[in-house]
Scaffold this motif. Structure first.
Motif, PDB file in Angstrom:
ATOM      1  N   ALA A 140       0.817  -1.185  -0.055  1.00 31.47           N
ATOM      2  CA  ALA A 140      -0.255  -0.033   0.200  1.00 31.47           C
ATOM      3  C   ALA A 140       0.925   1.210   0.168  1.00 31.47           C
ATOM      4  O   ALA A 140       0.638   2.120  -0.823  1.00 31.47           O
ATOM      5  CB  ALA A 140      -1.050  -0.020   1.290  1.00 31.47           C
ATOM      6  N   PHE A 178      -6.806  -7.688  -2.611  1.00 32.61           N
ATOM      7  CA  PHE A 178      -6.363  -6.204  -2.423  1.00 32.61           C
ATOM      8  C   PHE A 178      -6.829  -5.218  -3.038  1.00 32.61           C
ATOM      9  O   PHE A 178      -6.968  -5.484  -4.271  1.00 32.61           O
ATOM     10  CB  PHE A 178      -4.877  -6.442  -2.342  1.00 32.61           C
ATOM     11  CG  PHE A 178      -4.048  -4.982  -1.840  1.00 32.61           C
ATOM     12  CD1 PHE A 178      -3.502  -5.149  -0.662  1.00 32.61           C
ATOM     13  CD2 PHE A 178      -4.104  -3.599  -2.817  1.00 32.61           C
ATOM     14  CE1 PHE A 178      -2.749  -3.904   0.016  1.00 32.61           C
ATOM     15  CE2 PHE A 178      -3.508  -2.750  -2.071  1.00 32.61           C
ATOM     16  CZ  PHE A 178      -2.903  -2.833  -1.087  1.00 32.61           C
ATOM     17  N   MET A 210      -5.686   0.673   5.489  1.00 27.34           N
ATOM     18  CA  MET A 210      -4.350   0.046   5.412  1.00 27.34           C
ATOM     19  C   MET A 210      -4.390   0.043   3.739  1.00 27.34           C
ATOM     20  O   MET A 210      -3.209   0.394   3.245  1.00 27.34           O
ATOM     21  CB  MET A 210      -4.161  -1.341   6.060  1.00 27.34           C
ATOM     22  CG  MET A 210      -2.960  -2.104   5.602  1.00 27.34           C
ATOM     23  SD  MET A 210      -2.836  -2.883   4.309  1.00 27.34           S
ATOM     24  CE  MET A 210      -4.001  -4.327   4.962  1.00 27.34           C
ATOM     25  N   GLN A 211      -5.187  -0.654   3.201  1.00 29.44           N
ATOM     26  CA  GLN A 211      -4.762  -0.627   1.686  1.00 29.44           C
ATOM     27  C   GLN A 211      -4.772   0.455   0.772  1.00 29.44           C
ATOM     28  O   GLN A 211      -4.130   0.575  -0.182  1.00 29.44           O
ATOM     29  CB  GLN A 211      -6.124  -1.583   0.909  1.00 29.44           C
ATOM     30  CG  GLN A 211      -6.081  -3.127   1.561  1.00 29.44           C
ATOM     31  CD  GLN A 211      -7.351  -4.053   0.995  1.00 29.44           C
ATOM     32  OE1 GLN A 211      -8.080  -3.388   0.154  1.00 29.44           O
ATOM     33  NE2 GLN A 211      -7.421  -5.161   1.281  1.00 29.44           N
ATOM     34  N   GLU A 212      -5.557   1.348   1.327  1.00 33.07           N
ATOM     35  CA  GLU A 212      -5.549   2.747   0.678  1.00 33.07           C
ATOM     36  C   GLU A 212      -4.668   3.643   0.977  1.00 33.07           C
ATOM     37  O   GLU A 212      -4.373   4.514   0.536  1.00 33.07           O
ATOM     38  CB  GLU A 212      -7.082   3.476   0.846  1.00 33.07           C
ATOM     39  CG  GLU A 212      -8.211   2.462   0.265  1.00 33.07           C
ATOM     40  CD  GLU A 212      -8.139   2.508  -1.152  1.00 33.07           C
ATOM     41  OE1 GLU A 212      -7.512   3.123  -1.849  1.00 33.07           O
ATOM     42  OE2 GLU A 212      -9.477   1.714  -1.829  1.00 33.07           O
ATOM     43  N   ASP A 213      -3.900   3.135   2.263  1.00 36.68           N
ATOM     44  CA  ASP A 213      -2.737   4.035   2.708  1.00 36.68           C
ATOM     45  C   ASP A 213      -3.263   5.660   2.988  1.00 36.68           C
ATOM     46  O   ASP A 213      -2.589   6.337   2.512  1.00 36.68           O
ATOM     47  CB  ASP A 213      -1.430   4.086   1.663  1.00 36.68           C
ATOM     48  CG  ASP A 213      -0.202   4.531   2.372  1.00 36.68           C
ATOM     49  OD1 ASP A 213      -0.329   4.558   3.686  1.00 36.68           O
ATOM     50  OD2 ASP A 213       0.552   5.035   1.880  1.00 36.68           O
ATOM     51  N   ARG A 219      -7.422  -1.267  -4.281  1.00 37.18           N
ATOM     52  CA  ARG A 219      -6.650  -0.063  -4.251  1.00 37.18           C
ATOM     53  C   ARG A 219      -7.530   0.961  -4.886  1.00 37.18           C
ATOM     54  O   ARG A 219      -7.750   0.646  -6.298  1.00 37.18           O
ATOM     55  CB  ARG A 219      -5.379  -0.001  -4.469  1.00 37.18           C
ATOM     56  CG  ARG A 219      -4.630   1.254  -4.609  1.00 37.18           C
ATOM     57  CD  ARG A 219      -4.582   1.757  -3.097  1.00 37.18           C
ATOM     58  NE  ARG A 219      -3.815   3.180  -2.998  1.00 37.18           N
ATOM     59  CZ  ARG A 219      -2.785   3.352  -2.125  1.00 37.18           C
ATOM     60  NH1 ARG A 219      -2.348   2.536  -1.457  1.00 37.18           N
ATOM     61  NH2 ARG A 219      -2.058   4.451  -2.368  1.00 37.18           N
TER      62      ARG A 219
END
Lengths: 361, 134
Positions: free
Chosen positions: A21, A112, B53-56, A114
């Motif tokens: 990430a 995951f 977390m994944q997207e920070d 994003r």
């Protein structure tokens, strides 16, 4: 610095999700510290199958991606998702809402997700999308779903960035002339008519079928006013039996038709490998990516050589129509060339650092 | 071009369905130049922590109008700490009694905004909290 890079690369290869990430963020921010990590990981990429998902806003891309991911997980695949939404051209901000449709995927270590803002790119993807895909690939995600911004007619970058491209259509949008226009419909490896429970879905399917029939290299017999005719095209060899994009129907909210889409993705993948087209596409994909990397570097390099005041002066002359833009480009290239001979030559890494002059547009 | 964009996760933990406030804030932060990841309704603290977390993200904005803040927020803060994400700033919006605000801020919540809060003030508070960190 080198040790930090190799440590981060190691973490990504081990599947450390936080490292993954954070690296994507660095890539998005064009932080030069990400470059050695990407360089170290490059040889470990190339295993994942990249599936692009594109279509108009509201046609159900995110919901479909959610369902595809669930199906792929049932089949035991690790799934990475990059979902791109547009950046505001005015504020530079973005509202990334694709996760709303992907709640079902929460709590699964094999997934995951994003979200990514397009940050000014116009082709339906962000500049960082390709590198984010590489990171997911290196981290062991076997299928990487890339959802574009809601696309109109010409956002076709995804076709060059993916191995299999899904074009999603929903009923009630445009007639059969829309279906033979150039652009987004040409890039489909698989068509999905989503919301197939709505009235008009069969018209959408029919328009796509018609488009495909018109496009076929028709050397066989056909009927004209009931008479059997034979088309004979001079100078055109019959195409080898290739891949014709299947037209599938889904209802994403109920999961109907999803297994068929996943099966079609797998047979397209098999087709790519058997026909040898995979190597051709892979080469084209990497070439396109490399070219845009080169272009960015050249632009940064060029702008770093032009004093900001000078650039401003030339620009305002063009705005005032005292100089034409063609001569202005010439002028800037001349200045840059002269700077290159005398001054120090800034490299990409330098150009990316903080002392870089403000880049316009 | 290489400026650092502030990334904010807007989430609604708990069971109430009143997402107007969350949407207003999400929109305002977008207009303030931030990248807002909107996750929608009925998120558990675990889901929020995973998405953050994944997207920070730099900031998590929670909207709670059900009165469940004393159950949801401490759990999220705990998850963030154990996940090594204690540096993520948590803001809260909704209906929160004054005595709870004090407790929540002691636990680590950056700020709590009630009804009528100015969205420009919220954006500025986020910007300052993030820039003090960098």
């Amino acid at each position: 610095m080198v040790t930090e890079a190799s440590r981060l690369a190691e973490l990504v290869l081990e599947g450390d999700r936080r490292a993954l990430a954070r690296l994507i963020t660095r890539i998005e921010n064009e932080n030069p510290s990400a470059l050695p990590v990407m360089a170290a990981l490059y040889s470990r990429t190339g295993r994942g199958h990249i599936v692009g998902v594109t279509g108009a806003p509201g046609c159900g891309k995110s919901t479909l991606v959610n369902e595809l991911a669930k199906q792929l997980r049932r089949e035991g695949r690790m799934v990475g998702i990059v979902a791109v939404d547009p950046t505001s051209p005015f504020s530079g901000g973005a509202l990334l809402g694709d996760r709303i449709r992907m709640r079902d995927l929460a709590g699964d270590e094999g997934i995951f997700i994003r979200s990514m803002a397009s940050r000014g790119s116009l082709g339906g993807l962000a500049r960082a999308t390709g590198d984010a895909v590489k990171l997911l690939d290196a981290a062991g995600f076997e299928v990487i779903l890339v959802e574009t911004v809601g696309a109109g007619q010409a956002e076709v970058d995804i076709a060059k960035a993916s191995h299999t491209t899904l074009v999603i259509q929903a009923p009630g949008m445009g007639d059969d002339i829309q279906a033979i226009k150039a652009g987004i419909l040409e890039i489909a490896d698989i068509f999905v008519v989503n919301k197939a429970d709505l009235p008009g879905a069969e018209n959408t399917v029919r328009a796509l079928q018609m488009m495909q029939r018109l496009g076929r290299d028709n050397n066989g017999p056909y009927r004209h006013h009931g008479r059997l005719m034979r088309a004979n095209r001079v100078g055109q060899a019959a195409e080898p039996p290739g891949w014709e994009a299947p037209i599938l129907q889904t209802v994403s909210i109920s999961g109907e038709g999803i297994a068929e889409v996943v099966a079609a993705i797998q047979s397209h993948r098999a087709h790519l490998h058997q026909s040898g087209e995979f190597q051709i596409r892979e080469a084209a994909r990497i070439e396109a990516e490399f070219e845009s990397m080169l272009r960015d570097t050249l632009l940064n390099d060029l702008l770093a050589r032009i004093p900001t005041i000078e650039l401003d002066a030339i620009l305002s002359q063009v705005v005032a129509r005292e100089m034409d833009p063609y001569s202005a480009v010439d002028r800037i290239m001349t200045i840059a060339a002269a700077e290159g001979e005398t001054g120090p030559r800034p490299h990409r890494a330098h150009a990316l650092e903080a002392e870089k002059p403000e880049v316009r547009r | 071009m290489s400026e650092r964009k502030i990334r904010v996760l807007i989430a609604k933990p708990g069971l109430d369905g009143h997402d107007r406030g969350a949407k207003v804030v999400a929109r305002a932060l977008r207009d303030a130049g931030m990248e807002v990841i909107y996750t929608g309704l009925r998120q558990t603290p675990e889901m929020i922590c995973e998405a953050a977390m994944q997207e920070d993200v730099d900031v998590i904005g929670l909207s709670i109008l059900s009165g469940a803040h004393m159950a949801q927020v401490p759990r999220l803060l705990e998850l963030l700490k154990s996940g090594g994400m204690a540096d993520v700033k948590v803001f809260l919006g909704g209906i929160v009694p004054d005595e709870d605000i004090r407790v929540l801020k002691q636990m680590g919540v950056q700020e709590v905004f009630g009804p009528g809060a100015n969205t420009k003030v919220i954006a500025e508070a986020i910007r300052q909290a993030v820039s003090s960190e960098r």
